[in-house]
Write a protein that holds these residues in place. Sequence first.
Motif, PDB file in Angstrom:
ATOM      1  N   ARG A  78      -3.631   9.821 -12.562  1.00 50.40           N
ATOM      2  CA  ARG A  78      -3.735   8.546 -12.550  1.00 50.40           C
ATOM      3  C   ARG A  78      -5.398   8.187 -12.319  1.00 50.40           C
ATOM      4  N   ARG A  79      -6.029   7.044 -12.643  1.00 49.40           N
ATOM      5  CA  ARG A  79      -7.252   6.630 -12.105  1.00 49.40           C
ATOM      6  C   ARG A  79      -7.383   5.163 -12.074  1.00 49.40           C
ATOM      7  N   GLY A  80      -8.199   4.512 -11.105  1.00 46.26           N
ATOM      8  CA  GLY A  80      -8.210   2.958 -11.389  1.00 46.26           C
ATOM      9  C   GLY A  80      -9.057   2.813 -10.131  1.00 46.26           C
ATOM     10  N   LEU A  81      -8.919   1.184  -9.919  1.00 49.90           N
ATOM     11  CA  LEU A  81      -9.371   0.584  -8.850  1.00 49.90           C
ATOM     12  C   LEU A  81      -8.535  -0.069  -7.987  1.00 49.90           C
ATOM     13  N   ALA A  82      -8.592   0.169  -6.718  1.00 52.57           N
ATOM     14  CA  ALA A  82      -7.380   0.075  -5.895  1.00 52.57           C
ATOM     15  C   ALA A  82      -8.035  -1.335  -4.906  1.00 52.57           C
ATOM     16  N   PRO A  83      -7.070  -2.236  -4.828  1.00 54.92           N
ATOM     17  CA  PRO A  83      -7.781  -3.203  -3.945  1.00 54.92           C
ATOM     18  C   PRO A  83      -7.476  -2.733  -2.385  1.00 54.92           C
ATOM     19  N   VAL A  84      -8.505  -3.185  -1.692  1.00 55.15           N
ATOM     20  CA  VAL A  84      -8.563  -2.669  -0.198  1.00 55.15           C
ATOM     21  C   VAL A  84      -8.999  -3.672   0.756  1.00 55.15           C
ATOM     22  N   SER A  85      -8.652  -3.479   1.885  1.00 53.00           N
ATOM     23  CA  SER A  85      -9.033  -4.712   2.703  1.00 53.00           C
ATOM     24  C   SER A  85      -8.665  -6.098   2.520  1.00 53.00           C
ATOM     25  N   THR A  86      -7.406  -6.244   1.951  1.00 55.10           N
ATOM     26  CA  THR A  86      -7.170  -7.662   1.645  1.00 55.10           C
ATOM     27  C   THR A  86      -6.289  -8.442   2.676  1.00 55.10           C
ATOM     28  N   SER A  87      -5.934  -7.819   3.753  1.00 53.43           N
ATOM     29  CA  SER A  87      -5.393  -8.414   5.078  1.00 53.43           C
ATOM     30  C   SER A  87      -6.415  -9.329   5.705  1.00 53.43           C
ATOM     31  N   GLN A  88      -6.109 -10.507   6.125  1.00 50.52           N
ATOM     32  CA  GLN A  88      -7.131 -11.251   6.903  1.00 50.52           C
ATOM     33  C   GLN A  88      -7.641 -10.630   8.202  1.00 50.52           C
ATOM     34  N   LYS A  89      -6.630  -9.838   8.685  1.00 50.79           N
ATOM     35  CA  LYS A  89      -7.171  -8.933   9.917  1.00 50.79           C
ATOM     36  C   LYS A  89      -8.232  -8.028   9.653  1.00 50.79           C
ATOM     37  N   ARG A  90      -8.506  -7.659   8.371  1.00 55.98           N
ATOM     38  CA  ARG A  90      -9.360  -6.712   7.928  1.00 55.98           C
ATOM     39  C   ARG A  90     -10.744  -7.165   7.917  1.00 55.98           C
ATOM     40  N   SER A  91     -11.945  -6.254   7.967  1.00 51.16           N
ATOM     41  CA  SER A  91     -13.395  -6.585   7.837  1.00 51.16           C
ATOM     42  C   SER A  91     -13.707  -5.646   6.908  1.00 51.16           C
ATOM     43  N   PRO A  92     -14.797  -5.822   6.123  1.00 50.55           N
ATOM     44  CA  PRO A  92     -15.201  -7.078   5.633  1.00 50.55           C
ATOM     45  C   PRO A  92     -14.043  -7.743   4.489  1.00 50.55           C
ATOM     46  N   ALA A  93     -14.739  -8.333   3.373  1.00 46.77           N
ATOM     47  CA  ALA A  93     -13.971  -9.358   2.574  1.00 46.77           C
ATOM     48  C   ALA A  93     -13.193  -8.074   1.645  1.00 46.77           C
ATOM     49  N   PRO A  94     -12.259  -8.521   0.942  1.00 46.68           N
ATOM     50  CA  PRO A  94     -11.484  -7.714  -0.130  1.00 46.68           C
ATOM     51  C   PRO A  94     -12.428  -7.112  -1.003  1.00 46.68           C
ATOM     52  N   HIS A  95     -12.088  -5.639  -1.460  1.00 47.45           N
ATOM     53  CA  HIS A  95     -13.013  -4.950  -2.297  1.00 47.45           C
ATOM     54  C   HIS A  95     -12.167  -3.862  -2.773  1.00 47.45           C
TER      55      HIS A  95
END
Length: 378
Positions: A18-35
């Motif tokens: 498997r390979r791909g682009l995983a969304p991280v930092s999606t929680s509002q508690k996280r910093s910085p923005a989702p990426h």
Amino acid sequence: MTSIDDIKTIFNPATCLRRGLAPVSTSQKRSPAPHNLYFEVHGDAASDAVKLVFIMGKNFLPSSAFSHFELTIPNPIHRSQQLIVRHPSATPLHPSLIPLILFPLFTHSFAWHHQVTHFSRKPGYQILVFDNRGVGNSDTPPGRLWKTSEMALDAVDLLDYLGWTGKRELNVVGVSMGGMIAQELALAIPDRIASLNLTSTKCGDRSDRLTLALLHRALFFGKLMTNTAGTPEQILSMVIDTLFPQAYLQAIDPKTGEANKVAVQKDFEKRVEMGKLQSTAGKVGQMMAVLGHCVKADRLKIISSTIPKVAIIHGDMDELIDVQRGVELHEMIPGSEFKLVKGAGHAILAQLTDEYNAFIESVVEDAKRRVAEENERA
């Protein structure tokens, strides 16, 4: 948006699960923005396969990263003081900061190709490699004051995305800055980790003593940062000479009849050709994470008490992170294993691949035994 099919890879597609682009930092508690983080999973698809998580260190840092740049941060050597980081032509950094900024000059996840090739061919192993934020095929989120603890949470989000959430199923291997991120990862999700392998790294709580090797790093850094290192070929040669001991580079490989340095150069050139240029924001963000990293003794003792197997491996000829930092890390994590590799530089994973891979296997096997004992006591 980039298609995953458009992203080149150095790894064997035949072993890729498997390979791909995983969304991280999606929680509002996280910093910085989702990426997104770019990842690849290779090896045995069996659900009970040993799960290896490889975390790479900091990318190469050319002078353009500091052009017209200035930022005040806590001084990692004397934390009661402030440090102004700006273009080195204005204020040269103290030599003891050099190993914090430069290591490991490996580019990104492609530098694990020796380990991915080895373990993906062994039954019972499943391997995860990924590009940290700000390098390779991963996104560069906004903000300058990144932290290794935040980068560790990126990894947690990636592991959740993959469903790697079982108790004691992860065997984490981190090199240099990747070892710093691995320390924070162990503190974030201790119950999920069976073993922690810290390679050519440090806790950030101690500074290097002034030595000839440290002055050599300062000279190396100064040339890179002031555009006096020469041609791209000369810069590559400098980087290689810093990562690998001269005795190793000059030795002849009996398989090819050429000096080891020739093979190392070809390896770097291939990875550079297939990789992406790092943005200035990525360079600065990663540098800030390294400069701010500090896991003190009390937190290291938590790692000791919550992770079944912790191992530290360091070369005695490491010119980027003094071997004493590895010794201290071992002393500050009670019960950890320490392996000193004679004649090895900073890039153990590339210099002594067979020995390094065997060490990883031994750590995994010891972790299996300790986890079994832990389960019996439960």
